[in-house]
Design a protein around this motif. Sequence first.
Motif, PDB file in Angstrom:
ATOM      1  N   LEU A 110       0.872  -1.159   0.000  1.00 34.77           N
ATOM      2  CA  LEU A 110       0.000   0.000   0.000  1.00 34.77           C
ATOM      3  C   LEU A 110       0.919   1.221   0.000  1.00 34.77           C
ATOM      4  O   LEU A 110       1.510   1.579   1.024  1.00 34.77           O
ATOM      5  CB  LEU A 110      -0.908   0.006   1.232  1.00 34.77           C
ATOM      6  N   ALA A 111       1.086   1.809  -1.169  1.00 34.05           N
ATOM      7  CA  ALA A 111       2.040   2.899  -1.337  1.00 34.05           C
ATOM      8  C   ALA A 111       1.425   4.222  -0.898  1.00 34.05           C
ATOM      9  O   ALA A 111       0.278   4.535  -1.223  1.00 34.05           O
ATOM     10  CB  ALA A 111       2.489   2.992  -2.792  1.00 34.05           C
ATOM     11  N   VAL A 112       2.207   4.972  -0.134  1.00 26.49           N
ATOM     12  CA  VAL A 112       1.795   6.300   0.316  1.00 26.49           C
ATOM     13  C   VAL A 112       2.975   7.249   0.135  1.00 26.49           C
ATOM     14  O   VAL A 112       4.099   6.830  -0.170  1.00 26.49           O
ATOM     15  CB  VAL A 112       1.345   6.280   1.795  1.00 26.49           C
ATOM     16  N   ALA A 113       2.717   8.529   0.313  1.00 24.45           N
ATOM     17  CA  ALA A 113       3.801   9.505   0.215  1.00 24.45           C
ATOM     18  C   ALA A 113       4.811   9.262   1.321  1.00 24.45           C
ATOM     19  O   ALA A 113       4.445   9.080   2.495  1.00 24.45           O
ATOM     20  CB  ALA A 113       3.242  10.919   0.305  1.00 24.45           C
ATOM     21  N   GLY A 114       6.103   9.256   0.960  1.00 24.41           N
ATOM     22  CA  GLY A 114       7.155   8.976   1.922  1.00 24.41           C
ATOM     23  C   GLY A 114       7.960  10.197   2.298  1.00 24.41           C
ATOM     24  O   GLY A 114       7.638  11.334   1.916  1.00 24.41           O
ATOM     25  N   ARG A 115       9.010   9.952   3.047  1.00 25.72           N
ATOM     26  CA  ARG A 115       9.886  11.060   3.458  1.00 25.72           C
ATOM     27  C   ARG A 115      10.634  11.638   2.272  1.00 25.72           C
ATOM     28  O   ARG A 115      10.848  12.850   2.188  1.00 25.72           O
ATOM     29  CB  ARG A 115      10.877  10.545   4.515  1.00 25.72           C
ATOM     30  N   PHE A 116      11.023  10.784   1.331  1.00 29.97           N
ATOM     31  CA  PHE A 116      11.755  11.253   0.165  1.00 29.97           C
ATOM     32  C   PHE A 116      10.960  11.019  -1.119  1.00 29.97           C
ATOM     33  O   PHE A 116      10.930  11.870  -1.988  1.00 29.97           O
ATOM     34  CB  PHE A 116      13.110  10.554   0.073  1.00 29.97           C
ATOM     35  N   ALA A 117      10.345   9.846  -1.228  1.00 27.11           N
ATOM     36  CA  ALA A 117       9.539   9.548  -2.419  1.00 27.11           C
ATOM     37  C   ALA A 117       8.274   8.845  -1.939  1.00 27.11           C
ATOM     38  O   ALA A 117       7.420   9.454  -1.318  1.00 27.11           O
ATOM     39  CB  ALA A 117      10.333   8.696  -3.401  1.00 27.11           C
ATOM     40  N   THR A 118       8.174   7.553  -2.230  1.00 31.27           N
ATOM     41  CA  THR A 118       7.034   6.792  -1.738  1.00 31.27           C
ATOM     42  C   THR A 118       7.441   6.006  -0.495  1.00 31.27           C
ATOM     43  O   THR A 118       8.615   5.891  -0.159  1.00 31.27           O
ATOM     44  CB  THR A 118       6.511   5.823  -2.813  1.00 31.27           C
ATOM     45  N   ALA A 119       6.446   5.465   0.162  1.00 38.57           N
ATOM     46  CA  ALA A 119       6.661   4.653   1.354  1.00 38.57           C
ATOM     47  C   ALA A 119       5.614   3.547   1.360  1.00 38.57           C
ATOM     48  O   ALA A 119       4.663   3.554   0.571  1.00 38.57           O
ATOM     49  CB  ALA A 119       6.548   5.512   2.614  1.00 38.57           C
ATOM     50  N   VAL A 120       5.790   2.596   2.264  1.00 42.29           N
ATOM     51  CA  VAL A 120       4.855   1.478   2.388  1.00 42.29           C
ATOM     52  C   VAL A 120       4.134   1.601   3.720  1.00 42.29           C
ATOM     53  O   VAL A 120       4.778   1.702   4.775  1.00 42.29           O
ATOM     54  CB  VAL A 120       5.594   0.130   2.299  1.00 42.29           C
ATOM     55  N   GLU A 121       2.794   1.609   3.652  1.00 44.09           N
ATOM     56  CA  GLU A 121       2.008   1.721   4.877  1.00 44.09           C
ATOM     57  C   GLU A 121       1.423   0.380   5.255  1.00 44.09           C
ATOM     58  O   GLU A 121       0.899  -0.350   4.406  1.00 44.09           O
ATOM     59  CB  GLU A 121       0.877   2.742   4.714  1.00 44.09           C
ATOM     60  N   ASN A 122       1.485   0.069   6.529  1.00 46.06           N
ATOM     61  CA  ASN A 122       0.765  -1.058   7.093  1.00 46.06           C
ATOM     62  C   ASN A 122      -0.356  -0.485   7.954  1.00 46.06           C
ATOM     63  O   ASN A 122      -0.114   0.031   9.046  1.00 46.06           O
ATOM     64  CB  ASN A 122       1.690  -1.958   7.915  1.00 46.06           C
ATOM     65  N   VAL A 123      -1.565  -0.541   7.434  1.00 42.60           N
ATOM     66  CA  VAL A 123      -2.720   0.033   8.117  1.00 42.60           C
ATOM     67  C   VAL A 123      -2.960  -0.705   9.421  1.00 42.60           C
ATOM     68  O   VAL A 123      -2.829  -1.930   9.492  1.00 42.60           O
ATOM     69  CB  VAL A 123      -3.968  -0.062   7.216  1.00 42.60           C
ATOM     70  N   ARG A 124      -3.311   0.038  10.438  1.00 48.71           N
ATOM     71  CA  ARG A 124      -3.633  -0.610  11.707  1.00 48.71           C
ATOM     72  C   ARG A 124      -4.826  -1.541  11.511  1.00 48.71           C
ATOM     73  O   ARG A 124      -5.851  -1.165  10.961  1.00 48.71           O
ATOM     74  CB  ARG A 124      -3.966   0.435  12.770  1.00 48.71           C
ATOM     75  N   GLY A 125      -4.664  -2.753  11.977  1.00 47.02           N
ATOM     76  CA  GLY A 125      -5.688  -3.755  11.789  1.00 47.02           C
ATOM     77  C   GLY A 125      -5.409  -4.680  10.631  1.00 47.02           C
ATOM     78  O   GLY A 125      -6.133  -5.650  10.421  1.00 47.02           O
ATOM     79  N   SER A 126      -4.350  -4.402   9.866  1.00 46.63           N
ATOM     80  CA  SER A 126      -4.009  -5.293   8.750  1.00 46.63           C
ATOM     81  C   SER A 126      -3.117  -6.441   9.195  1.00 46.63           C
ATOM     82  O   SER A 126      -2.958  -7.413   8.471  1.00 46.63           O
ATOM     83  CB  SER A 126      -3.303  -4.511   7.639  1.00 46.63           C
ATOM     84  N   TYR A 127      -2.517  -6.305  10.377  1.00 47.32           N
ATOM     85  CA  TYR A 127      -1.633  -7.343  10.931  1.00 47.32           C
ATOM     86  C   TYR A 127      -0.538  -7.717   9.927  1.00 47.32           C
ATOM     87  O   TYR A 127      -0.157  -8.866   9.810  1.00 47.32           O
ATOM     88  CB  TYR A 127      -2.436  -8.582  11.357  1.00 47.32           C
ATOM     89  N   ARG A 128      -0.029  -6.689   9.237  1.00 51.16           N
ATOM     90  CA  ARG A 128       1.001  -6.943   8.238  1.00 51.16           C
ATOM     91  C   ARG A 128       2.362  -6.518   8.780  1.00 51.16           C
ATOM     92  O   ARG A 128       2.483  -5.581   9.562  1.00 51.16           O
ATOM     93  CB  ARG A 128       0.686  -6.194   6.947  1.00 51.16           C
ATOM     94  N   TYR A 129       3.364  -7.211   8.328  1.00 46.83           N
ATOM     95  CA  TYR A 129       4.731  -6.894   8.720  1.00 46.83           C
ATOM     96  C   TYR A 129       5.643  -7.226   7.549  1.00 46.83           C
ATOM     97  O   TYR A 129       5.224  -7.859   6.567  1.00 46.83           O
ATOM     98  CB  TYR A 129       5.135  -7.692   9.960  1.00 46.83           C
ATOM     99  N   VAL A 130       6.888  -6.814   7.649  1.00 47.25           N
ATOM    100  CA  VAL A 130       7.888  -7.100   6.624  1.00 47.25           C
ATOM    101  C   VAL A 130       8.787  -8.222   7.132  1.00 47.25           C
ATOM    102  O   VAL A 130       9.404  -8.093   8.198  1.00 47.25           O
ATOM    103  CB  VAL A 130       8.727  -5.859   6.290  1.00 47.25           C
TER     104      VAL A 130
END
Length: 929
Positions: free
Chosen positions: A160-180
């Motif tokens: 789930l790509a969102v605006a990042g500090r420099f370019a894009t970033a990856v968001e793990n929405v609360r409740g998605s129980y996702r990790y890297v």
Amino acid sequence: MAPPLSRRTLLQSAILAAALPGVGAAVAPGSAAAATLPPPASWTLQPFALDDVALGAGVFAAKRQLMLDHARGYDVNRLLQVFRANAGLSTLGAVAPGGWEGLDGEAGGNLRGHYTGHFLTMLSQAYASTGDTVHADRIRTMVGALTEVREALRHDPTVLAVAGRFATAVENVRGSYRYVDLPAGVLGGAAETTLAAWVKPTHDGNWARVLDCGDDTTRYLYLAARNAGGVPRFAITTGGPGGEQGLDGTAALPLNRWSHLAVTLAGGTGTLYVNGTAVARNTAMSLTPAALGTLADHWLGRSHYASDPVFAGAFGGFDVWSRALTAAEITALQSTPGSGDLVSYAFDETSGSTLADGSGRGLTATLRRTWGAPSHPGFLAAYPETQFIQLESMTGSDYTRVWAPYYTAHKILRGLLDAYLATGDPRALELASGMGDWMYSRLSKLPATTLQRMWGLFSSGEFGGIVEAVVDLHAIGGKAEHLALARLFDLDSLIDACAANTDVLDGLHANQHIPIFTGCLRLYDATGEQRYLTAARNFWDMVVPHRMYGIGGTSTGEFFRARDVIAGTISATNAETCCAYNLLKLSRALFLHEQDPAYMDYYERTLLNQVLGSKQDTADAEKPLVTYFIGLTPGHVRDYTPKQGTTCCEGTGMESATKYQDSVYFKAADGGSLYVNLYSPSTLTWAEKGVTVTQATDFPREQGSTLTVRGRTGAFALRLRVPAWATAGFRVTVNGRAADGTPVPGSYFTVSRTWRDGDIVRVAMPFRLRVEKALDDPSLQTLFHGPVNLVARDSATGYLEFGLYRNAALSGDLLPSLTPVGGKPLHFTLNGTAFAPFFEGTEDPTHAYVRRAEPRVVFGNTDSGVANPVKADGTGLLDEVWAGAPFASRGALVARVRAVVNAWVAAGLLSAADGAKVVSTANGATFVP
């Protein structure tokens, strides 16, 4: 997945009413055609669809309008937030509802998703009732979103790509129980290291990990966004928590803003940096990644401690170096992306499940869910499948761990079926069928003993009306597995006991078990197994009236109590509104099978009093304003926003308020009779007969109704319910002439004729004021004016005492003892205390029960001066006198008084002198007819 309905099936079912209460066949321009369920052959009566019955102005329409406005105005993306989060999709900035919906709700939000099902049902009924396409549009929005959710759950999690500090970033929405999930070599076994990460936390959960590498809870290192004190912490240990060498920050990371965390380890010194500034230094940190050796797990966002939350927020970069960067180099990372030599993740992906390593070492990371993947592609929920899995091994109830997952599944399934039946959207049916397939795939593999244990667990094993919904799904799609699934929910110990008419209800969770029996009736329809019908019939008899309060509700603190104990159970947590909702469904379903008028007497009592009274008479875009409990303690003030407004009762309250007309009329299966069950302003369109029947009435403010038949000539029997309370007369005229026959309270009065356009039937049913006594304490009583429960409005917290015989009418009507309030129908005063209908949704302190006190013998407001003697069983002399009502004349009353007095004098309960005074007072008093 169920096959689509054939054109022939749709045409056949289109001429029949929906089996579902409140779902009709309204079709919006350009929409898919609505579908219906053919009524079972076992039904001797058939209901009309909601769009066949239009509500007229009155108390029901006014309450409904408040809920329709709520249905139109509430942002459905808030409901969908928990589903989208569970699937790792963007939540579109929506904030989940409070209370039981959302991760911060009761028991960690273990019931989240149920409210969406209720809302879909409400919208479906609202659309069927009004044809307003706003409701259909909202249904399609929700069904479309749920389709996307299921599709996302079927596959590996994707970025789930969102605006990042420099370019894009990856968001793990609360409740998605996702990790890297990081490869094993990310730490490189380094004796010196620097770890750096850009993070944007979106939740302030303590102990959420940015990084956690370890084997278990003994050998690990972690970087947490917040420790128990709410500040960042780095720790490394080979001896568990007690052996941690750590670094703690000095301030909490801001939410929804980017922060840079870095840790350096070298030469026994560890340093923690936040946004380029050193905030902690520990010179006694001898451990390094090299000391940990080979570790099993390397995670971003997940902790080895199962109770710790998954990190919620975005990762904008993660780097690991094999040396300790200088302070200047750390500062430089604030404006330049990192380039770790052991691993470097920029998180600039916009799709897929993998995250590229820019270090040159090729250590590709993978996005995963903590709970893995669904066991079946039909799975659809707002939380992981783990609740369903854990239930299968539970031996005791614990709703903080597992809270009624099949109950929540039922609400979602029911909402989808109703959405399909209202709009014909095939996606809704596909989702519903997939849920049935998924549940069957789980439950069909379990031993019968496991299923019985599960369904017997309080709260955790509650499954609501899922059996009814699954049988309906089978009726639509015809899949044998779905009928088999419905039978897997049989709680044999209860069903068998009720089939044998053995009352085992004391101590059972009421609303967990009531809908079991609407399910039994649907299983009877589908299988013909008599056990199901008998059990449902007997269960109803165990509740009504033995565990019923005057307003029709049941339960105390959600539980059934001992049979015939009413006064002894009155509390602030009586009459859970869901119980009333489900008892109405059960009563309705029983009546469709067997036309016992008692079922419809109960239906009117509960609908007109508790259900109407559970809805506050106030508009609110955010809350449905429906009670959970209705306390019957003296001076109780109703709470219309319990637990922030998203409980099961508010869900069923939304449903109730959009299907008030679902039982006003029924038709005989052979088309030969029309049953008028409720007196409510409405217009019925009976398409098969080519007629309309309009009720013009302000019932219950009006004591009668006028029915006008319009359309083509045709013969049928009009069956008018004669309420059990209608003891003051029930008169029927057809075109101004009295109908033949004698109406009997608690029955149906039949007018058979060949109807002509414009025929008018007038029903008059005068109300009387009567009392109903608590079964275990006759002195505790509740007042009814006809069908309307009257409550005293007073802030006192003790039972109010009232006498009612002082001006009783010759008919036995107690109403003359009360004073009507001008201009306010159904409002009265007694001894300066206001009495009003229970159905008014105010926040006034009320007394549903009062203490009956008749200390002196009074007739026609004339006091005899004699104390009212009482027998050992609590029966007073006045009780015995008025038990003979109605009286044709004052002489008949006086004769009754003389006979009772003589008996009491002979029994030594009254002196002869006092007896003479009583008779003389009765003889001289003036009575209302």
